[in-house]
Design a protein around this motif. Structure first.
Motif, PDB file in Angstrom:
ATOM      1  N   MET A 120      12.675 -49.140   3.019  1.00 41.59           N
ATOM      2  CA  MET A 120      11.542 -49.601   2.224  1.00 41.59           C
ATOM      3  C   MET A 120      11.433 -51.125   2.177  1.00 41.59           C
ATOM      4  N   HIS A 121      12.347 -51.816   2.823  1.00 40.75           N
ATOM      5  CA  HIS A 121      12.265 -53.272   2.822  1.00 40.75           C
ATOM      6  C   HIS A 121      11.463 -53.777   4.017  1.00 40.75           C
ATOM      7  N   TYR A 122      11.890 -53.388   5.205  1.00 42.79           N
ATOM      8  CA  TYR A 122      11.182 -53.821   6.414  1.00 42.79           C
ATOM      9  C   TYR A 122      10.192 -52.774   6.919  1.00 42.79           C
ATOM     10  N   LEU A 123      10.201 -51.601   6.299  1.00 43.96           N
ATOM     11  CA  LEU A 123       9.285 -50.519   6.675  1.00 43.96           C
ATOM     12  C   LEU A 123       9.398 -50.139   8.149  1.00 43.96           C
ATOM     13  N   LEU A 124      10.631 -50.134   8.648  1.00 44.99           N
ATOM     14  CA  LEU A 124      10.826 -49.738  10.039  1.00 44.99           C
ATOM     15  C   LEU A 124      10.987 -48.223  10.124  1.00 44.99           C
ATOM     16  N   PRO A 125      10.412 -47.607  11.154  1.00 40.19           N
ATOM     17  CA  PRO A 125      10.441 -46.148  11.251  1.00 40.19           C
ATOM     18  C   PRO A 125      11.813 -45.590  11.638  1.00 40.19           C
ATOM     19  N   ASP A 126      12.050 -44.358  11.210  1.00 41.99           N
ATOM     20  CA  ASP A 126      13.283 -43.638  11.521  1.00 41.99           C
ATOM     21  C   ASP A 126      13.032 -42.792  12.773  1.00 41.99           C
ATOM     22  N   ASN A 127      13.530 -43.256  13.908  1.00 42.93           N
ATOM     23  CA  ASN A 127      13.233 -42.573  15.169  1.00 42.93           C
ATOM     24  C   ASN A 127      13.779 -41.146  15.231  1.00 42.93           C
ATOM     25  N   ASN A 128      14.992 -40.938  14.693  1.00 45.11           N
ATOM     26  CA  ASN A 128      15.581 -39.590  14.752  1.00 45.11           C
ATOM     27  C   ASN A 128      14.710 -38.570  14.060  1.00 45.11           C
ATOM     28  N   GLU A 129      14.332 -38.895  12.833  1.00 45.99           N
ATOM     29  CA  GLU A 129      13.506 -37.960  12.061  1.00 45.99           C
ATOM     30  C   GLU A 129      12.134 -37.791  12.722  1.00 45.99           C
ATOM     31  N   THR A 130      11.646 -38.867  13.318  1.00 39.56           N
ATOM     32  CA  THR A 130      10.334 -38.818  13.972  1.00 39.56           C
ATOM     33  C   THR A 130      10.360 -37.879  15.180  1.00 39.56           C
ATOM     34  N   VAL A 131      11.442 -37.944  15.947  1.00 40.57           N
ATOM     35  CA  VAL A 131      11.556 -37.046  17.104  1.00 40.57           C
ATOM     36  C   VAL A 131      11.611 -35.590  16.631  1.00 40.57           C
ATOM     37  N   LYS A 132      12.390 -35.363  15.568  1.00 39.97           N
ATOM     38  CA  LYS A 132      12.500 -33.993  15.030  1.00 39.97           C
ATOM     39  C   LYS A 132      11.130 -33.473  14.600  1.00 39.97           C
ATOM     40  N   ALA A 133      10.416 -34.279  13.850  1.00 36.56           N
ATOM     41  CA  ALA A 133       9.091 -33.862  13.362  1.00 36.56           C
ATOM     42  C   ALA A 133       8.135 -33.652  14.535  1.00 36.56           C
ATOM     43  N   SER A 134       8.240 -34.513  15.547  1.00 33.87           N
ATOM     44  CA  SER A 134       7.349 -34.399  16.711  1.00 33.87           C
ATOM     45  C   SER A 134       7.531 -33.054  17.403  1.00 33.87           C
ATOM     46  N   GLU A 135       8.785 -32.664  17.542  1.00 31.40           N
ATOM     47  CA  GLU A 135       9.069 -31.410  18.237  1.00 31.40           C
ATOM     48  C   GLU A 135       8.472 -30.220  17.472  1.00 31.40           C
ATOM     49  N   ILE A 136       8.696 -30.205  16.180  1.00 36.05           N
ATOM     50  CA  ILE A 136       8.188 -29.099  15.360  1.00 36.05           C
ATOM     51  C   ILE A 136       6.659 -29.044  15.416  1.00 36.05           C
ATOM     52  N   LEU A 137       6.037 -30.200  15.260  1.00 38.53           N
ATOM     53  CA  LEU A 137       4.570 -30.220  15.178  1.00 38.53           C
ATOM     54  C   LEU A 137       3.904 -29.990  16.537  1.00 38.53           C
ATOM     55  N   ALA A 138       4.524 -30.470  17.604  1.00 36.08           N
ATOM     56  CA  ALA A 138       3.955 -30.229  18.937  1.00 36.08           C
ATOM     57  C   ALA A 138       3.989 -28.731  19.237  1.00 36.08           C
ATOM     58  N   LYS A 139       5.090 -28.078  18.866  1.00 32.66           N
ATOM     59  CA  LYS A 139       5.196 -26.629  19.072  1.00 32.66           C
ATOM     60  C   LYS A 139       4.167 -25.877  18.244  1.00 32.66           C
TER      61      LYS A 139
END
Lengths: 272, 65
Positions: A120-139
């Motif tokens: 919440m300081h630099y607002l940088l994205p979490d790549n691991n969680e993003t990949v996980k979410a991408s896989e679920i949502l793409a499917k």
């Protein structure tokens, strides 16, 4: 009078007419994606879209605040523009998936910008969680546009996960600092099989043009347009910059060199 | 009865989602309702009963990048 030959086009003309951006099988005539955040007046969004040519714009989902004025942002976006709901507010893959499904059920279509942030300081994205979410949502049939820290392995994992693009940040959200991550983004553009959309940190049209010249497939600009003095004019400037950068890329601009190379002959007149 | 609305425990007399929306002084026009993690379409709000302990989210699309 000029010879007819003078007007003959060079052999390989960049075909700008057929240079649509393709995301998840959907064609977009503009390579500028925009966002609805931070506009002082929502009424500026439609003219900004018109002047910039942008055909896709982000929106966010929030709990209603009974004390605040209720806005329906959807009323301010022309029907010809594709909605890109984001999962902002999500700190885990699970939360991103939930927001995406709500957005789809609420009639926002299949596109989703995955944004998972827990720094919440630099607002940088979490790549691991993003990949996980991408896989679920793409499917699950979504056209997934994941916002990530520029990283080659992540780009590859997103391809395997079925994402429709990879969206590396140029610099932290809202900083307007441009392509601080340029060397890595350049490698992603070279190596990624997915379209590359540079998202976040693009503060000036020249930054957008730089990304496009480098071969990015598109850029997403929000803060720089929305917080400018004249967002409609700024939108137009970004639209032109994206086009110019794309044309330059297609025209195969010459590389930079370390030493001078004369553009006029140096010999043959005053000395040998 | 007590329900969980947007992450906060509140007391409500509403029997349906529509009643709850009106009780909270909200304009249904732009709202999305989730009852126990399931989206309830607006056309069904009047017939969707809510009960003690339910988890309800009232959401809307807002400006965001």
């Amino acid at each position: 009078m000029l010879e007819k030959d003078f007007f003959i086009k060079t052999e390989k003309q960049p075909d700008m007419e057929n240079d649509a951006l393709l995301l998840g099988g959907v064609k977009f005539s503009s390579r500028l994606l925009t966002g609805t955040g931070k506009f002082s007046s929502r009424k500026l969004i439609a003219p900004m879209l018109e002047k910039s040519g942008s055909k896709m714009i982000t929106i966010a989902l929030r709990r209603v605040d009974p004390d605040a004025e209720q806005e329906n942002i959807l009323n301010y976006i022309p029907g010809s523009v594709t909605l890109l709901p984001n999962t902002s507010g999500a700190r885990t893959a699970e939360e991103a998936v939930r927001i995406a499904r709500i957005a789809r059920e609420a009639g926002c279509g299949k596109f989703i910008k995955i944004e998972v942030i827990n720094d919440m300081h630099y607002l940088l994205p979490d790549n691991n969680e993003t990949v996980k979410a991408s896989e679920i949502l793409a499917k699950d049939g979504f056209i997934v546009l994941p916002y990530v820290m520029p990283d080659i392995m992540t780009a590859r994992q997103l391809y395997d996960a079925g994402a429709a693009a990879v969206m590396p940040l140029g610099s932290p959200i809202g900083t307007n600092r441009g392509l601080e991550m340029k060397p890595i983004i350049k490698i992603i553009i070279e190596k990624s099989k997915l379209p590359v959309i540079v998202d976040a940190g693009i503060g000036r049209p020249s930054h957008a043009a730089e990304a496009m010249e480098m071969g990015a497939d598109a850029v997403l600009v929000n803060t720089a347009i929305a917080t400018s003095k004249d967002p409609v004019l700024a939108g137009e400037a970004f639209g032109l910059a994206v086009k110019a950068g794309r044309m330059a890329y297609l025209a195969l601009m010459a590389e930079k060199k370390d030493y001078a190379a004369a553009s006029s002959p140096l010999t043959g007149f005053l000395r040998e | 009865m007590e329900i969980n609305l947007n992450g906060k425990k509140i007391q409500s007399r509403s029997k349906t989602i529509m009643e709850l929306v009106l009780e909270r002084d909200l304009n249904p026009g732009s709202l999305i309702a989730e009852l126990n993690y399931k989206i309830i379409k607006q056309e069904n709000w009047e017939k969707t009963a809510i009960k003690h302990g339910d988890n309800i989210e009232l959401l809307s699309f807002v400006q965001g990048g």
